[in-house]
Design a protein around this motif. Structure first.
Motif, PDB file in Angstrom:
ATOM      1  N   HIS A 296      -2.195  -6.478  12.926  1.00  0.00           N
ATOM      2  CA  HIS A 296      -3.084  -5.313  12.840  1.00  0.00           C
ATOM      3  C   HIS A 296      -4.245  -5.439  13.824  1.00  0.00           C
TER       4      HIS A 296
ATOM      5  N   TYR B 250       2.792  -7.472   8.288  1.00  0.00           N
ATOM      6  CA  TYR B 250       2.087  -6.790   9.380  1.00  0.00           C
ATOM      7  C   TYR B 250       0.670  -7.333   9.591  1.00  0.00           C
TER       8      TYR B 250
ATOM      9  N   TYR C 135       2.050   5.368  11.202  1.00  0.00           N
ATOM     10  CA  TYR C 135       2.340   4.205  10.352  1.00  0.00           C
ATOM     11  C   TYR C 135       3.801   4.144   9.935  1.00  0.00           C
TER      12      TYR C 135
ATOM     13  N   CYS D 290      -6.745  -1.683   1.905  1.00  0.00           N
ATOM     14  CA  CYS D 290      -5.854  -0.710   1.274  1.00  0.00           C
ATOM     15  C   CYS D 290      -4.805  -1.385   0.389  1.00  0.00           C
TER      16      CYS D 290
ATOM     17  N   THR E  81       0.846  -1.184   0.000  1.00  0.00           N
ATOM     18  CA  THR E  81       0.000   0.000   0.000  1.00  0.00           C
ATOM     19  C   THR E  81       0.882   1.235   0.000  1.00  0.00           C
TER      20      THR E  81
ATOM     21  N   LEU F  94       5.719   0.813  10.493  1.00  0.00           N
ATOM     22  CA  LEU F  94       6.002   0.011   9.298  1.00  0.00           C
ATOM     23  C   LEU F  94       7.391   0.288   8.713  1.00  0.00           C
TER      24      LEU F  94
HETATM   25  C1  HEM Z   1      -6.844  -0.257  14.541  1.00  0.00           C
HETATM   26  C2  HEM Z   1      -2.484   0.266  12.515  1.00  0.00           C
HETATM   27  C3  HEM Z   1      -4.499   0.217   8.124  1.00  0.00           C
HETATM   28  C4  HEM Z   1      -8.836  -0.328  10.153  1.00  0.00           C
HETATM   29  C5  HEM Z   1      -5.495  -0.045  14.356  1.00  0.00           C
HETATM   30  C6  HEM Z   1      -4.555   0.227  15.422  1.00  0.00           C
HETATM   31  C7  HEM Z   1      -3.340   0.357  14.865  1.00  0.00           C
HETATM   32  C8  HEM Z   1      -3.493   0.197  13.438  1.00  0.00           C
HETATM   33  C9  HEM Z   1      -2.033   0.659  15.583  1.00  0.00           C
HETATM   34  C10 HEM Z   1      -4.914   0.361  16.889  1.00  0.00           C
HETATM   35  C11 HEM Z   1      -5.309   1.802  17.118  1.00  0.00           C
HETATM   36  C12 HEM Z   1      -5.751   2.077  18.525  1.00  0.00           C
HETATM   37  O1  HEM Z   1      -6.227   1.169  19.216  1.00  0.00           O
HETATM   38  O2  HEM Z   1      -5.648   3.249  18.946  1.00  0.00           O
HETATM   39  C13 HEM Z   1      -2.631   0.262  11.153  1.00  0.00           C
HETATM   40  C14 HEM Z   1      -1.545   0.370  10.199  1.00  0.00           C
HETATM   41  C15 HEM Z   1      -2.099   0.351   8.971  1.00  0.00           C
HETATM   42  C16 HEM Z   1      -3.553   0.230   9.132  1.00  0.00           C
HETATM   43  C17 HEM Z   1      -0.060   0.499  10.538  1.00  0.00           C
HETATM   44  C18 HEM Z   1      -1.276   0.427   7.705  1.00  0.00           C
HETATM   45  C19 HEM Z   1      -1.702   0.229   6.485  1.00  0.00           C
HETATM   46  C20 HEM Z   1      -5.846   0.132   8.282  1.00  0.00           C
HETATM   47  C21 HEM Z   1      -6.835   0.209   7.237  1.00  0.00           C
HETATM   48  C22 HEM Z   1      -8.046   0.053   7.821  1.00  0.00           C
HETATM   49  C23 HEM Z   1      -7.844  -0.120   9.225  1.00  0.00           C
HETATM   50  C24 HEM Z   1      -6.512   0.424   5.777  1.00  0.00           C
HETATM   51  C25 HEM Z   1      -9.412   0.055   7.233  1.00  0.00           C
HETATM   52  C26 HEM Z   1      -9.711   0.160   5.984  1.00  0.00           C
HETATM   53  C27 HEM Z   1      -8.662  -0.398  11.491  1.00  0.00           C
HETATM   54  C28 HEM Z   1      -9.740  -0.551  12.450  1.00  0.00           C
HETATM   55  C29 HEM Z   1      -9.170  -0.511  13.706  1.00  0.00           C
HETATM   56  C30 HEM Z   1      -7.747  -0.349  13.514  1.00  0.00           C
HETATM   57  C31 HEM Z   1     -11.213  -0.710  12.110  1.00  0.00           C
HETATM   58  C32 HEM Z   1      -9.908  -0.561  15.044  1.00  0.00           C
HETATM   59  C33 HEM Z   1      -9.842  -1.912  15.655  1.00  0.00           C
HETATM   60  C34 HEM Z   1     -10.532  -1.915  17.000  1.00  0.00           C
HETATM   61  O3  HEM Z   1     -10.271  -1.020  17.810  1.00  0.00           O
HETATM   62  O4  HEM Z   1     -11.342  -2.796  17.206  1.00  0.00           O
HETATM   63  N1  HEM Z   1      -4.815  -0.046  13.164  1.00  0.00           N
HETATM   64  N2  HEM Z   1      -3.821   0.165  10.484  1.00  0.00           N
HETATM   65  N3  HEM Z   1      -6.489  -0.052   9.475  1.00  0.00           N
HETATM   66  N4  HEM Z   1      -7.479  -0.296  12.174  1.00  0.00           N
HETATM   67 FE1  HEM Z   1      -5.667  -0.074  11.332  1.00  0.00          FE
END
Ligand code: HEM
Length: 90
Positions: free
Chosen positions: A42, A38, A70, A52, A26, A74
């Motif tokens: 996630h 990763y 990120y 993505c 991505t 990453l």
């Molecule tokens: C949660 C990283 C991409 C959807 C998280 C969290 C991290 C993270 C660290 C925890 C955040 C927190 O609790 O404060 C990443 C990284 C990405 C990425 C490094 C690199 C591409 C995406 C994409 C989507 C997504 C593209 C959706 C299209 C979500 C959702 C959560 C989440 C829905 C919430 C999960 C929950 O709390 O139940 N992500 N993310 N992420 N991410 Fe990502």
């Protein structure tokens, strides 16, 4: 630019959608990341992350968690820079 980074066009990025045994790449902030390693880590799950895959992930990423750093997370997955379509060197 760092010489070890690939120059990746949008059409090359599109090939790397995580299907057919290919890794998922991505683009975020103009950098290209291989997000396949990763996937198991996630917090939002595989399905969400792979939305993505093969494209610019900025909109999806920022809609969900614009505060997540990120580039720090990453850094080991950073493989290239996104360039314009005509700018490929490969
Ligand atoms: C949660 C990283 C991409 C959807 C998280 C969290 C991290 C993270 C660290 C925890 C955040 C927190 O609790 O404060 C990443 C990284 C990405 C990425 C490094 C690199 C591409 C995406 C994409 C989507 C997504 C593209 C959706 C299209 C979500 C959702 C959560 C989440 C829905 C919430 C999960 C929950 O709390 O139940 N992500 N993310 N992420 N991410 Fe990502």
């Amino acid at each position: 630019d760092a010489p070890y980074l690939l120059r990746v066009t949008p059409s090359q990025l599109k090939q790397m959608n995580g299907r057919k045994g290919r890794d998922a790449w991505t683009a975020l902030g103009g950098m290209v990341y291989n997000i396949s390693p990763y996937v198991p880590f996630h917090p939002g799950g595989k399905g969400e992350l792979l939305r993505c895959a093969g494209k610019d992930g900025n909109k999806l990423f920022n809609e969900i968690h614009s505060w997540v750093n990120y580039d720090n997370m990453l850094s080991a997955c950073r493989i290239g820079i996104l360039v314009e379509e005509h700018a490929s060197t490969t």
